[in-house]
Design a protein around this motif. Structure first.
Motif, PDB file in Angstrom:
ATOM      1  N   LEU A 114      17.323  10.619  24.350  1.00 11.37           N
ATOM      2  CA  LEU A 114      16.274   9.639  24.051  1.00 11.37           C
ATOM      3  C   LEU A 114      15.384   9.396  25.261  1.00 11.37           C
ATOM      4  O   LEU A 114      14.161   9.290  25.139  1.00 11.37           O
ATOM      5  N   SER A 115      16.000   9.325  26.425  1.00 13.58           N
ATOM      6  CA  SER A 115      15.228   9.140  27.656  1.00 13.58           C
ATOM      7  C   SER A 115      14.274  10.319  27.883  1.00 13.58           C
ATOM      8  O   SER A 115      13.103  10.126  28.223  1.00 13.58           O
ATOM      9  N   TYR A 127      11.355  10.126  25.070  1.00 16.21           N
ATOM     10  CA  TYR A 127      10.376   9.044  25.192  1.00 16.21           C
ATOM     11  C   TYR A 127       9.712   9.004  26.560  1.00 16.21           C
ATOM     12  O   TYR A 127       8.586   8.506  26.680  1.00 16.21           O
ATOM     13  N   SER A 128      10.345   9.539  27.582  1.00 13.58           N
ATOM     14  CA  SER A 128       9.660   9.651  28.876  1.00 13.58           C
ATOM     15  C   SER A 128       8.408  10.506  28.722  1.00 13.58           C
ATOM     16  O   SER A 128       7.340  10.183  29.262  1.00 13.58           O
ATOM     17  N   LEU A 143       6.791  11.055  25.810  1.00 15.34           N
ATOM     18  CA  LEU A 143       5.848  10.437  24.878  1.00 15.34           C
ATOM     19  C   LEU A 143       5.161   9.213  25.470  1.00 15.34           C
ATOM     20  O   LEU A 143       3.995   8.932  25.170  1.00 15.34           O
ATOM     21  N   ILE A 144       5.886   8.474  26.302  1.00 19.89           N
ATOM     22  CA  ILE A 144       5.342   7.251  26.890  1.00 19.89           C
ATOM     23  C   ILE A 144       4.537   7.546  28.149  1.00 19.89           C
ATOM     24  O   ILE A 144       3.630   6.805  28.528  1.00 19.89           O
ATOM     25  N   GLU A 194       7.913   6.361  13.102  1.00 16.88           N
ATOM     26  CA  GLU A 194       6.998   6.940  14.083  1.00 16.88           C
ATOM     27  C   GLU A 194       6.597   8.382  13.793  1.00 16.88           C
ATOM     28  O   GLU A 194       5.498   8.809  14.148  1.00 16.88           O
ATOM     29  N   ARG A 230       1.926   4.474  20.334  1.00 15.29           N
ATOM     30  CA  ARG A 230       2.975   3.552  20.785  1.00 15.29           C
ATOM     31  C   ARG A 230       2.340   2.488  21.667  1.00 15.29           C
ATOM     32  O   ARG A 230       1.753   2.800  22.703  1.00 15.29           O
ATOM     33  N   THR A 279       2.371   2.320  25.448  1.00 16.56           N
ATOM     34  CA  THR A 279       1.552   3.204  26.282  1.00 16.56           C
ATOM     35  C   THR A 279       0.230   2.551  26.687  1.00 16.56           C
ATOM     36  O   THR A 279      -0.470   3.080  27.557  1.00 16.56           O
ATOM     37  N   THR A 300      10.639  -1.337  22.217  1.00 16.65           N
ATOM     38  CA  THR A 300      10.343  -0.465  21.084  1.00 16.65           C
ATOM     39  C   THR A 300      11.636  -0.075  20.381  1.00 16.65           C
ATOM     40  O   THR A 300      12.638   0.233  21.030  1.00 16.65           O
ATOM     41  N   GLY A 319      13.640   2.267  17.378  1.00 17.63           N
ATOM     42  CA  GLY A 319      13.594   3.510  16.607  1.00 17.63           C
ATOM     43  C   GLY A 319      14.841   3.684  15.767  1.00 17.63           C
ATOM     44  O   GLY A 319      15.808   2.933  15.872  1.00 17.63           O
ATOM     45  N   TYR A 354      14.278   0.745  23.379  1.00 17.35           N
ATOM     46  CA  TYR A 354      13.976   1.137  24.752  1.00 17.35           C
ATOM     47  C   TYR A 354      12.868   0.256  25.308  1.00 17.35           C
ATOM     48  O   TYR A 354      12.030  -0.273  24.563  1.00 17.35           O
TER      49      TYR A 354
END
Length: 454
Positions: free
Chosen positions: A109-110, A113-114, A116-117, A250, A261, A264, A274, A276, A293
């Motif tokens: 997950l990290s 999303y790292s 994506l964010i 999402e 998101r 961001t 956030t 999910g 997260y």
């Protein structure tokens, strides 16, 4: 009951010899009933539309397009991974795992999303795995809401938001999305449902603790635009307000729309949690695995509630979900990636449902995201006899009448509104289209047969 109990207590103190055995038993019974009443913080949330409509479906045996889950198989690599984990050589995969999330899953997950964010997310302190997105919402709301805190809730809302806020001692403040397109002016899109900016701005004050955002939205299917999110973000920054962003849909966004998101946006990472869902991401709603997260200082509160509630989640399911993410991340540039292919698969289902609802005379709102569709059924009002239905709101009457008489079940969307605003949505019904094509075609046949019989 409380008054009667106090009266009997008074009598027993003044003239104990005159209190009969029957009165004493009544007093004991009433005292016990009061003692074990539902706590005030949960009063008003005893009923559930899901419990009621599952029971209705069992009784009437309709084609059920009400509940939001797929009736087709999940990705094979995900379900096979679970079987392999449970029966594999590593027997510890069937035992407890790390309380805040199985290590392999929080790392996945990290990593996702790292990217994506656009910032590095610490898997140890900025990601929490929960018992479904439902528990992520619960732990977030409980961890960040105290008595008297005001929480802004956009209507319609997933029905757990309000009781969770109230149970935490918070004060929900409701603002509805409003259909801005004039009736009869052509097809309706979920983008035609908008927040009144002035009304939203007026709701923020020094008591506002958080706002709950849901994008893509259930049940309208609205994908909030950059402009709309910026308005919310600016208000959150102005009033130092937390944004709880429910983004379980999402990946279910239809071209040309894009999910943005809110974390961001400038200045929003520091004030956003956030949420999910693996159930929505991989079409495995029964696995009840979700996550939250956000920055460590905000997530600490959520983790505290989690460790004193669920503590840890199912190990083999987390391992299987982690493997699923690893595979999908390896092919994110491919059309085979499930993150994108599911929306492609659902697009013709969306179009099919919109057509058969329109053909029968309803007015559907075409969703930009998610897998629900609301439709205005009021043009059919002269074709239904709701006189025998006893519910307060017309959408409940309509959906129950349809289940009993037409054998097609939807969900009344007023269940997703506060009491004062339920009348705003009485003329609508919610249907789910993440179903097998054969069942969607069957729904179309049911409605066409009904139309032909009138």
């Amino acid at each position: 009951m409380f008054v009667a109990c106090r009266s009997l207590q008074a009598v027993s103190k003044v003239v104990p010899s005159t209190v009969s055995g029957i009165q004493r038993r009544l007093l004991a019974s009433m005292s016990s009933a009061n003692k074990f009443d539902l706590p005030d913080r949960y009063r008003g949330s005893e009923k559930s539309v899901w419990v009621e409509y599952i029971q209705l479906a069992q009784e009437t045996q309709p084609l059920n397009l009400g509940q939001g889950f797929p009736d087709f198989a999940a990705p094979e690599h995900v379900t096979k991974a679970l079987a392999e984990v449970c029966t594999g050589e590593n027997v510890l995969m069937n035992q407890y795992t790390r309380g805040f999330g199985h290590l392999r899953l929080v790392k996945a997950l990290s990593q996702l999303y790292s990217k994506l964010i656009g910032r590095t997310i610490n898997p140890a302190t900025e990601v929490l795995v929960t018992a479904g997105a439902y528990e992520a919402l619960f732990s977030t709301i409980m961890g960040h809401t105290g008595p008297g805190d005001e929480v802004i809730i956009i209507e319609p809302f997933f029905d757990c938001y309000e009781p969770m806020v109230r149970a935490a001692g918070g004060i929900p403040k409701f603002i509805p999305l409003k259909l801005v397109k004039p009736s009869g002016s052509g097809p309706v899109s979920s983008g035609d449902w908008k927040l009144d900016v002035d009304e939203l701005s007026s709701m923020f004050n020094s008591k506002t603790k958080s706002i709950i955002l849901n994008t893509p939205h259930n049940p309208i299917g609205k994908v909030f635009t950059q402009e709309e999110l910026t308005v919310i973000a600016d208000l959150c920054k102005k009033w130092n307000v937390l944004c709880i962003s429910d983004e379980v849909y999402e990946w279910l966004v239809y071209k040309p729309y894009k999910h943005i998101r809110i974390a961001t946006l400038p200045g929003m990472w520091d004030r956003t949690i956030t949420i999910g869902s693996a159930g929505k991401t991989f079409s495995v709603t029964g696995w009840k695995t979700g996550w939250a997260y956000g920055p460590a200082n905000l997530l600490k509160n959520v983790m505290t509630v989690h460790q004193n509630c669920v503590y840890t989640c199912t190990t083999p399911v987390q391992e299987a979900v982690a493997r699923g993410f690893e595979l999908e991340m390896s092919r994110m540039d491919s059309p085979e990636c499930y993150f994108y292919s599911l929306a492609e698969e659902l697009l013709p289902k969306r179009e099919l449902m919109a057509k058969f609802l329109s053909d029968v005379g309803m007015v559907p709102t075409i969703p930009e995201g998610g897998y629900f569709m609301i439709a205005d059924w009021s043009p059919l009002a002269n074709k239904v006899d709701l006189s025998q239905e006893v519910d307060k709101y017309r959408d409940y009457k309509f959906t129950k009448w349809m289940s009993k008489n037409i054998k097609l079940q939807g969900i009344p969307p007023s269940a997703f509104y506060s009491e004062p605003n339920k009348p705003l949505i009485e003329d609508y019904v919610r249907y789910c289209f993440i179903k097998k094509d054969e069942n969607l075609h069957k729904a179309a046949e049911i409605l066409q047969k009904w139309k032909g019989s009138n």
